[in-house]
Design a protein around this motif. Structure first.
Motif, PDB file in Angstrom:
ATOM      1  N   TYR A 177       0.843  -1.196   0.000  1.00 46.69           N
ATOM      2  CA  TYR A 177       0.000   0.000   0.000  1.00 46.69           C
ATOM      3  C   TYR A 177       0.884   1.254   0.000  1.00 46.69           C
ATOM      4  O   TYR A 177       0.647   2.205  -0.744  1.00 46.69           O
ATOM      5  N   THR A 214      -1.379  -7.245  -3.244  1.00 43.30           N
ATOM      6  CA  THR A 214      -2.746  -6.981  -2.785  1.00 43.30           C
ATOM      7  C   THR A 214      -2.860  -5.590  -2.198  1.00 43.30           C
ATOM      8  O   THR A 214      -3.795  -4.837  -2.501  1.00 43.30           O
ATOM      9  N   ARG A 217      -2.638  -2.992  -5.028  1.00 41.78           N
ATOM     10  CA  ARG A 217      -3.855  -2.894  -5.832  1.00 41.78           C
ATOM     11  C   ARG A 217      -4.994  -2.240  -5.047  1.00 41.78           C
ATOM     12  O   ARG A 217      -5.842  -1.562  -5.641  1.00 41.78           O
ATOM     13  N   HIS A 218      -5.013  -2.450  -3.739  1.00 43.53           N
ATOM     14  CA  HIS A 218      -6.026  -1.777  -2.923  1.00 43.53           C
ATOM     15  C   HIS A 218      -5.869  -0.264  -3.013  1.00 43.53           C
ATOM     16  O   HIS A 218      -6.858   0.465  -3.183  1.00 43.53           O
ATOM     17  N   HIS A 221      -6.868   0.934  -6.531  1.00 45.64           N
ATOM     18  CA  HIS A 221      -8.318   0.872  -6.718  1.00 45.64           C
ATOM     19  C   HIS A 221      -9.004   2.036  -6.014  1.00 45.64           C
ATOM     20  O   HIS A 221      -9.955   2.639  -6.536  1.00 45.64           O
ATOM     21  N   ASP A 222      -8.509   2.372  -4.824  1.00 49.74           N
ATOM     22  CA  ASP A 222      -9.141   3.431  -4.033  1.00 49.74           C
ATOM     23  C   ASP A 222      -8.837   4.831  -4.569  1.00 49.74           C
ATOM     24  O   ASP A 222      -9.666   5.738  -4.453  1.00 49.74           O
ATOM     25  N   TYR A 224      -6.597   5.582  -7.717  1.00 52.67           N
ATOM     26  CA  TYR A 224      -6.308   5.763  -9.136  1.00 52.67           C
ATOM     27  C   TYR A 224      -6.932   4.627  -9.953  1.00 52.67           C
ATOM     28  O   TYR A 224      -6.235   3.897 -10.678  1.00 52.67           O
ATOM     29  N   PRO A 225      -8.238   4.449  -9.874  1.00 58.52           N
ATOM     30  CA  PRO A 225      -8.879   3.315 -10.548  1.00 58.52           C
ATOM     31  C   PRO A 225      -8.775   3.379 -12.077  1.00 58.52           C
ATOM     32  O   PRO A 225      -8.926   2.349 -12.752  1.00 58.52           O
ATOM     33  N   HIS A 226      -8.504   4.560 -12.618  1.00 58.28           N
ATOM     34  CA  HIS A 226      -8.444   4.715 -14.072  1.00 58.28           C
ATOM     35  C   HIS A 226      -7.109   4.260 -14.654  1.00 58.28           C
ATOM     36  O   HIS A 226      -6.992   4.074 -15.877  1.00 58.28           O
TER      37      HIS A 226
END
Length: 356
Positions: A177, A214, A217-218, A221-222, A224-226
């Motif tokens: 993270y 993991t 990616r969390h 996703h939270d 910079y999902p683009h």
């Protein structure tokens, strides 16, 4: 009365027994009557006696064998620093009869781990340090160690259900993270980034690397999902020429990728390629302060490294076994390593060794 001024003969006089009887009680030796044992224990309690564990362990003149099970590896790798730290701690405790054996298993090879684990058990070690393999075989080995009364320490992956004596390593989810957050300080305008992996039969090298991904990616996703995360596999046990070919093809077909990340210690595979091909508009972030990674940081092809303090982990594992088994002391069950970010500006100040 301060315990450092209490002599065995003082305790013997208070208890009304011989010096030899007190010595046998302090060292848990036989041939002490129940009455004498009670007298000595009462005297010890009255003076709040704290034995000198180091002196007692030296006087006991016993030898101890610790075994470390780690993946077979090449030089200048994360595991090599684990070994160096463990050996340094062993040397420090040499006067206490500590001996360290290192056994290697082939990563991704269940029969290899099973065979090495069986060899370990046959040698009847006093303590074990191990890097977990697949969960099922690791669980079986951990149970065998518990049945034999052998304490063990986990490295790399924390598996609390196995009830280890202790664990040393990073909080891998938080590490991933954190890595994402640091990377995006530079890559926040990007549309695509590359995630470099090294797989064997479709499997990532360790649970720790998987947990880092993991966590990474969390965060993505939270926040910079683009942004597209494109994976690239640099297969294990390939030649540098093969890696160059794979990387050349990737960067040719992905001209807008300027940032890469990997969760293993092989960021230098990409970093060296970038230096040789003079691609100055691409940066990579990786893990572990191994010499090849360090050189890429100094030359600018690796922007960030996250240090794991591998040497310190190996050193501390041996120290914890020593304290628990030889000195009969309690040790911390969970020991998370700091998550440190290294750059060109501070890499020269990183302290690789550790002296406790």
């Amino acid at each position: 009365m301060a315990s450092d001024k209490i002599r065995i003969k003082d305790i013997a006089a208070r208890a009304g027994v011989s010096v030899g009887t007190v010595d046998r009680v302090l060292h848990n030796r036989p041939n002490v009557s129940k009455e004498s044992l009670e007298k000595v224990n009462k005297a010890l309690e009255e003076v709040d006696y704290q034995p000198n564990m180091y002196a007692s362990a030296l006087a006991y003149n016993k030898s101890y064998t610790f075994i470390c099970l780690i993946p077979r590896h090449e030089s200048e790798a994360y595991w090599e620093e684990i070994e160096q730290g463990a050996q340094a701690a062993t040397e420090r405790r040499r006067d206490f009869g500590i001996r360290l054996k290192i056994l290697y298993y082939e990563r991704f090879n269940t029969p290899s781990f099973t065979r090495i684990a069986a060899d370990c058990l046959k040698q009847q070690p006093d303590g074990v340090i191990m890097v977990p393999a697949q969960l099922d075989v690791t669980t079986r080995f951990a149970q065998q160690l518990q049945d034999a009364g052998v304490p063990f320490i986990l490295l790399d992956s924390y598996l609390p259900d196995l009830k280890p004596l202790s664990f040393y390593g990073q909080d891998s989810f938080q590490s991933g993270y954190f890595a994402a957050r640091m990377l995006m300080l530079l890559a926040f305008r990007e549309k695509e980034i590359m995630l470099m992996k090294q797989l064997k039969n479709g499997h990532i090298g360790s649970k720790q690397q998987s947990n880092r991904e993991t966590g990474f990616r969390h965060y993505m996703h939270d926040h910079y999902p683009h942004i597209v995360i494109t994976e690239l596999d640099l297969p294990l046990d390939k030649r540098h020429e093969d890696y160059d070919s794979i990387l050349e093809d990737f960067f040719t077909t992905h001209p807008y990728v300027h940032h890469c990340i990997t969760f293993n210690s092989k960021a230098h595979l990409v970093g060296d390629f970038l230096l040789r091909t003079n691609r100055r508009n691409i940066q990579i972030m990786g893990y572990d302060m191994v010499p090849k990674n360090e050189e890429c940081v100094r030359q600018g092809s690796i922007s960030f490294l996250i240090a794991q303090h591998a040497y310190r982990q190996g050193y501390s594992c041996v120290e914890s076994l020593f304290e628990a088994i030889v000195l009969k002391k309690e040790v911390n069950p969970v020991n998370y390593m700091p998550i440190e970010l290294l750059t060109k500006e501070n890499v020269g100040f990183y302290r690789r060794t550790y002296n406790g």
